[in-house]
Design a protein around this motif. Structure first.
Motif, PDB file in Angstrom:
ATOM      1  N   GLU A 196      -2.908   8.443   5.334  1.00 10.43           N
ATOM      2  CA  GLU A 196      -4.070   7.266   5.398  1.00 10.43           C
ATOM      3  C   GLU A 196      -3.623   6.612   6.924  1.00 10.43           C
ATOM      4  O   GLU A 196      -5.029   5.910   7.459  1.00 10.43           O
ATOM      5  N   ARG A 197      -2.820   6.277   7.469  1.00 11.65           N
ATOM      6  CA  ARG A 197      -2.979   5.362   8.315  1.00 11.65           C
ATOM      7  C   ARG A 197      -3.586   6.240   9.644  1.00 11.65           C
ATOM      8  O   ARG A 197      -4.012   4.979  10.583  1.00 11.65           O
ATOM      9  N   LYS A 243      -5.405   8.760   9.324  1.00 13.55           N
ATOM     10  CA  LYS A 243      -6.211   9.600   9.441  1.00 13.55           C
ATOM     11  C   LYS A 243      -7.715   9.485  10.053  1.00 13.55           C
ATOM     12  O   LYS A 243      -8.786  10.257  10.061  1.00 13.55           O
ATOM     13  N   ILE A 267       2.406   6.630   2.858  1.00 13.67           N
ATOM     14  CA  ILE A 267       1.167   5.758   3.487  1.00 13.67           C
ATOM     15  C   ILE A 267       1.222   6.140   5.075  1.00 13.67           C
ATOM     16  O   ILE A 267      -0.664   5.924   5.568  1.00 13.67           O
ATOM     17  N   SER A 297       0.571   4.432  -2.811  1.00  9.15           N
ATOM     18  CA  SER A 297       0.727   5.575  -2.472  1.00  9.15           C
ATOM     19  C   SER A 297       1.429   6.455  -3.039  1.00  9.15           C
ATOM     20  O   SER A 297       1.213   7.190  -2.961  1.00  9.15           O
ATOM     21  N   GLU A 327       0.875  -1.095  -0.324  1.00  3.05           N
ATOM     22  CA  GLU A 327       0.390  -0.138   0.022  1.00  3.05           C
ATOM     23  C   GLU A 327       1.072   0.954  -0.218  1.00  3.05           C
ATOM     24  O   GLU A 327       0.497   2.487  -0.937  1.00  3.05           O
TER      25      GLU A 327
END
Lengths: 137, 242
Positions: free
Chosen positions: B10-11, B13, B7, A12, A8
């Motif tokens: 995102e982790r 958020k 990332i 990203s 991921e």
């Protein structure tokens, strides 16, 4: 499968790279996998391909992934001795290898310089997942 | 190119608030405060996580009495839950073995933990910070949008170090919740003046609790201490009002 989390991160980063550079399509992502993290190549590649199938430009199913393995080299900060992580791997039990798989720096808890026994070493090569190149147009 | 920073956002958020318990000086109660604060918030019904970033002196697992903390591997690292608190620390992986690390290793380990840990929805993520103005503080500022709770004691040395700590946070445009004095003897101290000087809230004084040590290692007992009650009335109340 921790490989999924790192896959991921790669996708990203590639998307972010395309936004910054203005690439409409990322055609290839070249990744090196450092041996210290003991990433399983097949599940990692599977995760990347599954994610790409679900995506649309700038990354999609046509984005090619290339993986190359990189030897993990450790260097003692005390006596300057250099050695290959694979030599130390045989002496580690499964739980310790699994811990290093999650966070490679945990190796400082379990590995010592084979020459002077110091825990003060540097990971000079092959730590973990690294993007060598992103190609796009 | 390092893929991991890409990332982290995102982790994180689904985390409403990140509280970094810092202060600059060692031995002023940052670890026990961050641990008890996370227990108090979880006990009040908030979804709470505790992240120990004091890699070279990690102690929150001892304060919590946490055993078998190795995370589950499900598309990432899923933290185990202790008394309602999702817990992540380098000790989840080091099996209580000493882990000496230099600056680059610390930055790499923080980045890795933030990239792979799946916290899910949280109201609060409490971070136990190490002493000093080194890599961990700078990485926390750069990688996470944290609110800093600056801890002091009545000691002039501690207050002087906290002053430098606040200066760095200010220069880095980091959010400061306020100043909290620990191990107080109920007397006026320089901590309030410090907060006033920087125009930041003085959250209050936590009195020295001689019975706190007896509760270390037992989360239930920790929640019953006078220390926990004071954390609840001062800090948790402040956080809820933010």
């Amino acid at each position: 499968m921790h490989e999924w989390a790192l896959a991921e991160a790669v996708i990203s980063t590639a998307v972010e790279f395309a936004e910054k550079t203005g690439f409409e399509h990322i055609t290839e992502i070249e990744i090196s996998i450092g041996e210290l993290q003991q990433i399983e190549e097949d599940p990692f590649l599977f995760a990347l391909e599954e994610m790409l199938k679900e995506k649309s430009k700038p990354v999609d199913k046509n984005t090619k992934i290339t993986l190359e393995k990189e030897n993990a080299i450790l260097k003692c900060k005390s006596c300057k001795h250099e050695w290959d992580y694979l030599n130390a791997l045989n002496e580690l039990d499964e739980e310790k290898v699994e811990s290093i798989h999650f966070v490679p720096e945990v190796s400082h808890a379990f590995i010592k310089c084979p020459k002077c026994n110091s825990p003060d070493f540097e990971i000079t090569n092959g730590r973990g997942v690294w993007i060598n190149n992103i190609i796009g147009k | 190119m390092d893929p991991r920073p890409g990332i982290i956002k995102e982790r994180l958020k689904s985390i409403k608030q990140t509280i970094a318990v810092s202060g600059g000086k060692g031995g002023i109660g940052k670890s026990v405060t961050s641990t008890v604060l996370s227990l108090v918030l979880a006990d009040a019904g908030y979804k709470t996580g505790l992240l120990d970033l004091d890699f070279c002196g990690a102690s929150t697992q001892t304060i919590l009495g946490a055993k078998n903390t190795f995370p589950k591997e499900e598309n990432g690292a899923v933290p185990i839950t202790i008394n309602g608190v999702k817990f992540m620390s380098i000790t989840c992986f080091t099996q209580e073995t000493a882990t000496p690390m230099r600056g680059t290793d610390i930055t790499n380990a923080i980045t890795e933990l933030l990239a792979i840990t799946l916290w899910g929805d949280l109201d609060f993520l409490v971070i136990d910070m190490p002493p000093g103005l080194g890599d961990t503080l700078l990485d926390t500022i750069n990688l996470m949008k944290s609110n800093f709770l600056v801890m002091t004691t009545p000691s002039k040395t501690t207050v002087e170090i906290a002053k430098k700590h606040i200066e760095v946070l200010r220069q880095s445009n980091a959010q400061i919740i306020g100043v909290l004095e620990n191990m107080s003897r109920g007397e006026p101290s320089a901590s309030r003046e410090l907060a006033e000087k920087f125009d930041i809230p003085f959250i209050g004084q936590i009195n020295f609790d001689p019975k706190l040590e007896d509760a270390v290692g037992n989360a239930e007992k920790l929640l019953e201490t006078r220390f926990a009650k004071e954390i609840k009335s001062r800090v948790a109340k402040t956080l809820k009002s933010l």
